[in-house]
Structures are given as structure tokens and as C-alpha cells.
Motif scaffolding. Structure first.
Motif, PDB file in Angstrom:
ATOM      1  N   GLU A  46       0.825  -1.208   0.000  1.00  0.00           N
ATOM      2  CA  GLU A  46       0.000   0.000   0.000  1.00  0.00           C
ATOM      3  C   GLU A  46       0.861   1.261   0.000  1.00  0.00           C
ATOM      4  OE1 GLU A  46      -2.310  -3.382   1.360  1.00  0.00           O
ATOM      5  OE2 GLU A  46      -0.448  -2.524   2.133  1.00  0.00           O
ATOM      6  N   SER A  47       1.921   1.256   0.813  1.00  0.00           N
ATOM      7  CA  SER A  47       2.763   2.448   0.880  1.00  0.00           C
ATOM      8  C   SER A  47       3.542   2.641  -0.419  1.00  0.00           C
ATOM      9  CB  SER A  47       3.722   2.366   2.073  1.00  0.00           C
ATOM     10  OG  SER A  47       4.690   1.353   1.897  1.00  0.00           O
ATOM     11  N   MET A  80       6.148  20.886   4.109  1.00  0.00           N
ATOM     12  CA  MET A  80       5.772  20.116   2.926  1.00  0.00           C
ATOM     13  C   MET A  80       4.416  20.581   2.398  1.00  0.00           C
ATOM     14  SD  MET A  80       8.495  18.306   2.955  1.00  0.00           S
ATOM     15  CE  MET A  80       8.244  17.170   1.599  1.00  0.00           C
ATOM     16  N   ASP A  81       4.229  20.422   1.109  1.00  0.00           N
ATOM     17  CA  ASP A  81       2.953  20.783   0.488  1.00  0.00           C
ATOM     18  C   ASP A  81       1.963  19.625   0.492  1.00  0.00           C
ATOM     19  OD1 ASP A  81       3.660  23.481  -0.380  1.00  0.00           O
ATOM     20  OD2 ASP A  81       5.032  22.486  -1.769  1.00  0.00           O
ATOM     21  N   LEU A  82       2.483  18.395   0.593  1.00  0.00           N
ATOM     22  CA  LEU A  82       1.615  17.220   0.524  1.00  0.00           C
ATOM     23  C   LEU A  82       2.263  16.051   1.252  1.00  0.00           C
ATOM     24  CD1 LEU A  82      -0.982  15.953  -0.786  1.00  0.00           C
ATOM     25  CD2 LEU A  82       0.505  15.207  -2.661  1.00  0.00           C
ATOM     26  N   LEU A  83       1.437  15.295   1.972  1.00  0.00           N
ATOM     27  CA  LEU A  83       1.870  14.070   2.646  1.00  0.00           C
ATOM     28  C   LEU A  83       1.092  12.909   2.039  1.00  0.00           C
ATOM     29  CD1 LEU A  83       3.156  12.303   4.823  1.00  0.00           C
ATOM     30  CD2 LEU A  83       1.501  13.223   6.468  1.00  0.00           C
ATOM     31  N   VAL A  84       1.813  11.904   1.543  1.00  0.00           N
ATOM     32  CA  VAL A  84       1.192  10.754   0.883  1.00  0.00           C
ATOM     33  C   VAL A  84       1.443   9.494   1.707  1.00  0.00           C
ATOM     34  CG1 VAL A  84       1.084   9.367  -1.225  1.00  0.00           C
ATOM     35  CG2 VAL A  84       1.587  11.817  -1.373  1.00  0.00           C
ATOM     36  N   VAL A  85       0.380   8.757   2.016  1.00  0.00           N
ATOM     37  CA  VAL A  85       0.507   7.490   2.743  1.00  0.00           C
ATOM     38  C   VAL A  85      -0.450   6.473   2.141  1.00  0.00           C
ATOM     39  CG1 VAL A  85       1.241   8.486   4.949  1.00  0.00           C
ATOM     40  CG2 VAL A  85      -1.199   8.217   4.466  1.00  0.00           C
ATOM     41  N   GLY A  86      -0.160   5.192   2.384  1.00  0.00           N
ATOM     42  CA  GLY A  86      -1.055   4.126   1.960  1.00  0.00           C
ATOM     43  C   GLY A  86      -1.874   3.642   3.141  1.00  0.00           C
ATOM     44  N   ARG A  87      -3.126   3.314   2.893  1.00  0.00           N
ATOM     45  CA  ARG A  87      -3.989   2.804   3.957  1.00  0.00           C
ATOM     46  C   ARG A  87      -3.967   1.280   3.941  1.00  0.00           C
ATOM     47  NH1 ARG A  87      -8.593   5.147   6.187  1.00  0.00           N
ATOM     48  NH2 ARG A  87      -8.939   6.470   4.364  1.00  0.00           N
ATOM     49  N   ARG A  88      -3.675   0.686   5.086  1.00  0.00           N
ATOM     50  CA  ARG A  88      -3.699  -0.768   5.202  1.00  0.00           C
ATOM     51  C   ARG A  88      -5.095  -1.247   5.551  1.00  0.00           C
ATOM     52  NH1 ARG A  88       1.540  -3.355   8.198  1.00  0.00           N
ATOM     53  NH2 ARG A  88       3.142  -2.609   6.784  1.00  0.00           N
ATOM     54  N   GLY A  89      -5.284  -2.565   5.466  1.00  0.00           N
ATOM     55  CA  GLY A  89      -6.557  -3.154   5.867  1.00  0.00           C
ATOM     56  C   GLY A  89      -6.733  -3.092   7.372  1.00  0.00           C
ATOM     57  N   LYS A  90      -7.923  -3.446   7.850  1.00  0.00           N
ATOM     58  CA  LYS A  90      -8.231  -3.364   9.274  1.00  0.00           C
ATOM     59  C   LYS A  90      -7.866  -4.663   9.980  1.00  0.00           C
ATOM     60  CE  LYS A  90     -11.949  -0.020   8.566  1.00  0.00           C
ATOM     61  NZ  LYS A  90     -13.382   0.289   8.771  1.00  0.00           N
ATOM     62  N   SER A 144      -1.992  19.145   9.536  1.00  0.00           N
ATOM     63  CA  SER A 144      -2.258  20.479   8.994  1.00  0.00           C
ATOM     64  C   SER A 144      -1.767  20.587   7.552  1.00  0.00           C
ATOM     65  CB  SER A 144      -1.563  21.544   9.853  1.00  0.00           C
ATOM     66  OG  SER A 144      -0.153  21.372   9.827  1.00  0.00           O
ATOM     67  N   VAL A 145      -1.053  19.555   7.097  1.00  0.00           N
ATOM     68  CA  VAL A 145      -0.566  19.486   5.716  1.00  0.00           C
ATOM     69  C   VAL A 145      -1.563  18.667   4.897  1.00  0.00           C
ATOM     70  CG1 VAL A 145       1.295  18.613   4.238  1.00  0.00           C
ATOM     71  CG2 VAL A 145       1.838  19.663   6.441  1.00  0.00           C
ATOM     72  N   PRO A 146      -1.891  19.070   3.682  1.00  0.00           N
ATOM     73  CA  PRO A 146      -2.795  18.272   2.844  1.00  0.00           C
ATOM     74  C   PRO A 146      -2.308  16.829   2.716  1.00  0.00           C
ATOM     75  CG  PRO A 146      -2.440  20.412   1.849  1.00  0.00           C
ATOM     76  CD  PRO A 146      -1.497  20.329   3.020  1.00  0.00           C
ATOM     77  N   VAL A 147      -3.259  15.891   2.740  1.00  0.00           N
ATOM     78  CA  VAL A 147      -2.925  14.465   2.766  1.00  0.00           C
ATOM     79  C   VAL A 147      -3.564  13.739   1.587  1.00  0.00           C
ATOM     80  CG1 VAL A 147      -3.093  12.325   4.095  1.00  0.00           C
ATOM     81  CG2 VAL A 147      -2.800  14.512   5.287  1.00  0.00           C
ATOM     82  N   LEU A 148      -2.793  12.832   0.993  1.00  0.00           N
ATOM     83  CA  LEU A 148      -3.312  11.931  -0.033  1.00  0.00           C
ATOM     84  C   LEU A 148      -3.165  10.512   0.495  1.00  0.00           C
ATOM     85  CD1 LEU A 148      -4.325  11.378  -2.960  1.00  0.00           C
ATOM     86  CD2 LEU A 148      -1.915  11.241  -3.632  1.00  0.00           C
ATOM     87  N   VAL A 149      -4.296   9.816   0.669  1.00  0.00           N
ATOM     88  CA  VAL A 149      -4.287   8.449   1.190  1.00  0.00           C
ATOM     89  C   VAL A 149      -4.653   7.489   0.069  1.00  0.00           C
ATOM     90  CG1 VAL A 149      -5.322   6.839   2.837  1.00  0.00           C
ATOM     91  CG2 VAL A 149      -4.880   9.198   3.518  1.00  0.00           C
ATOM     92  N   ILE A 150      -3.830   6.463  -0.112  1.00  0.00           N
ATOM     93  CA  ILE A 150      -4.066   5.468  -1.151  1.00  0.00           C
ATOM     94  C   ILE A 150      -4.727   4.245  -0.526  1.00  0.00           C
ATOM     95  CG2 ILE A 150      -3.018   4.100  -2.979  1.00  0.00           C
ATOM     96  CD1 ILE A 150      -2.813   7.194  -3.241  1.00  0.00           C
TER      97      ILE A 150
END
Length: 214
Positions: free
Chosen positions: A91-92, A171-181, A200-206
């Protein structure tokens, strides 16, 4: 009377173990080695002061990459400053691929970061830090962008550590992957949920399955 005494002993033992277990899990959620939980179960309430002292530690950098600390905004090339949180999961790494696809041509600075627990960072020779550094270096070697690529190994709880670093480095953007539960998410908390709620930084979650951004 004997039955009452036995019941009382059982209750006390269960309470002792429960207090220790909760203290150990509390520490793990704050970026410490989950193995502390085993010690906590044995020490029970005696472990509480140790947990209180250790959870007060603040996230930081365990090891800078070969290029050192990321450049400040005034010193860096123009373009987006993007931080990608990695942990060795698919995911990451999907998050990194998505960030490159969407923002690669616009990124002036791309930072790849992996978080280890405090005890790993404090060790003079940490296999966890070394492994994280190798993983980040390998991923960075495959990145081809016009901007600058940095790698950083951080120490602490993943969610607060990543968002704290993103804020500190402007940073302008923080990107992380979402794992399963899974069980670890239920016990230690969701990294992506923490970041979404508090950053407080915009986030993109995959997302894990379809790879949809949120």
C-alpha cells in the motif's frame, strides 16, 4: 471463605495483568517497541511510571539520508514539496507510485520517509534503522524526477511522526497508503486515520485494494 479468597486472588491477578497490558499497548501506540508489552504484563501497575515517562518522548529523525536534511523552502528548487510515508507494505509503495504519477513532474522536493520505534533509533547498531535505510535507498534509486530526492528514517509513532515532520519541513503534501483493518490496526491504531484527522498538511491516502486516493 476459601472460595472468596481464591476469587479475590484471581481478580487481583487479572487486574495486574490488564493494567500492564494496557500500559504496554499505550507505549506501543506512542512509537515504542511492542515487546515492552511483555515486560509490562509481568510488572503490572509497577510498569505505569515507566510508560508515563517514555510516552513523553517526542518524534525525531533516527538517521538522515546520504544527502542530509531536506533543504528549506527558500533554498530548494521551485515546485511541490512532497513527503511519502513508507513502511515496506504494498500500500505504501503504491502511494509512492501514485505520487510520482500525479506530481512527479511538479515536485521540486520528494522525501521518502520510514518510521521506526524509539528503541530502534536509540540503539547504537540498529538492524531496523539499517533495513529502513536500505529500503528507502533502493526505492529512491528508481525515482526519476527533475527535483531533489531525499530519504529519512524517523523515530516515533508513525502517524504523529510523519505529520510532525511534514509540518516541520513545510511540505505541500503528505502521501501514505492505507492498510486493511487487521489486528495490529485495532490495537495500535490506524496511521492514515491519525494523519487525516490531525495533519495540517494536505494528505493523499491510497486505499489498499483499488488504489483510490482519498
Amino acid at each position: 471463605m476459601g472460595g472468596v479468597n481464591t476469587t479475590l486472588v484471581v481478580v487481583l491477578i487479572v487486574a495486574w495483568i490488564l493494567v500492564g497490558l494496557l500500559s504496554g499497548l499505550w507505549m506501543a501506540r506512542h512509537g515504542h517497541d511492542p515487546l515492552w508489552t511483555l515486560i509490562a504484563v509481568v510488572l503490572g501497575p509497577l510498569f505505569v511510571p515507566i510508560a508515563v515517562e517514555r510516552v513523553q518522548r517526542r518524534p525525531g529523525v533516527a538517521r538522515f539520508g546520504s544527502k542530509g536534511a531536506p533543504p528549506q523552502r527558500a533554498d530548494s528548487t521551485t515546485g511541490l514539496r512532497v513527503l511519502v510515508g513508507l513502511d515496506g507494505s504494498r500500500e505504501s509503495e503504491r502511494g509512492l507510485a501514485t505520487a510520482l504519477r500525479l506530481f512527479g513532474t511538479h515536485a521540486g522536493l520528494l522525501v521518502l520517509a520510514e518510521v521506526v520505534h524509539f528503541e530502534a533509533a536509540e540503539s547504537a547498531s540498529s538492524a531496523d534503522v539499517d533495513a529502513a535505510e536500505r529500503h528507502l535507498t533502493e526505492l529512491a534509486s528508481g525515482v526519476d524526477i527533475a527535483g531533489v530526492v531525499h530519504t529519512e528514517v524517523l523515530a516515533g509513532a508513525p502517524g504523529p511522526t510523519l505529520r510532525g515532520f511534514a509540518e516541520q519541513q513545510d511540505m505541500d503534501l503528505l502521501v501514505v497508503g492505507r492498510r486493511g483493518k487487521g489486528l495490529s490496526t485495532r490495537l495500535l491504531g490506524s496511521v492514515s486515520a491519525d494523519i487525516i484527522e490531525h495533519s495540517s498538511v494536505p494528505v493523499l491516502v491510497i486505499e489498499p485494494a483499488a488504489g483510490k486516493a482519498r
